[in-house]
Design an enzyme around this catalytic site. Sequence first.
Site, PDB file in Angstrom:
ATOM      1  N   CYS A 139      -3.324   0.873  -3.238  1.00 26.67           N
ATOM      2  CA  CYS A 139      -2.502  -0.322  -3.166  1.00 26.67           C
ATOM      3  C   CYS A 139      -1.841  -0.544  -4.517  1.00 26.67           C
ATOM      4  O   CYS A 139      -2.464  -0.355  -5.558  1.00 26.67           O
ATOM      5  CB  CYS A 139      -3.339  -1.546  -2.800  1.00 26.67           C
TER       6      CYS A 139
ATOM      7  N   HIS B  49       0.863  -1.174   0.000  1.00 28.17           N
ATOM      8  CA  HIS B  49       0.000   0.000   0.000  1.00 28.17           C
ATOM      9  C   HIS B  49       0.900   1.225   0.000  1.00 28.17           C
ATOM     10  O   HIS B  49       1.797   1.341   0.819  1.00 28.17           O
ATOM     11  CB  HIS B  49      -0.921   0.036   1.218  1.00 28.17           C
ATOM     12  N   CYS B  50       0.657   2.128  -0.920  1.00 30.75           N
ATOM     13  CA  CYS B  50       1.492   3.321  -1.052  1.00 30.75           C
ATOM     14  C   CYS B  50       0.717   4.551  -0.589  1.00 30.75           C
ATOM     15  O   CYS B  50      -0.285   4.915  -1.207  1.00 30.75           O
ATOM     16  CB  CYS B  50       1.933   3.485  -2.499  1.00 30.75           C
TER      17      CYS B  50
END
Length: 162
Positions: free
Chosen positions: A11, A4-5
Amino acid sequence: MDHHCPWIYNCVGYYNHKFFFLLLFYVFCSTHLITWTMAESVKRAVDRDFPFWDMFVLLFGETLCVFLTVLVTAFFGFHIWLMCKAMTTIEFCEKSLKKTGYNSSVYDRGFVGNVKEVLGDNIFLWFLPRNPPKGDGLSFVSESTRLSVDLDAMRGIKKSRR
């Protein structure tokens, strides 16, 4: 899923991994371009008698950009390494907890195969946001991977026991 960014608030997974990688590539190129082209302006501002505020803004901007360039370069290098090893960020974190080696991945298809899994089959479109890799992200073609070798070995053991 890769990870997850928080920077893209999403994600990173099979369908958008190429686009995340390209985002890092574009930011890498942009920060290097800004850092190296802005250095001349900073040098000129220091050599001549510029007003304090102009010199402060130039030095602050260059310092900030150099800092971001170093961080993005390291982060982009890490993701290149992950792509070459056929690993996700989550797999990297799990392996670091188990203290096992980073040299083994059951999905390893070799350098070119691993790059094609992320950037697509057409080498001319690798650095363009087009032509994502084929597949659905749920089934994996296990030809020429360690996974197929391990499965073949297991099948051979089961057959010899019969």
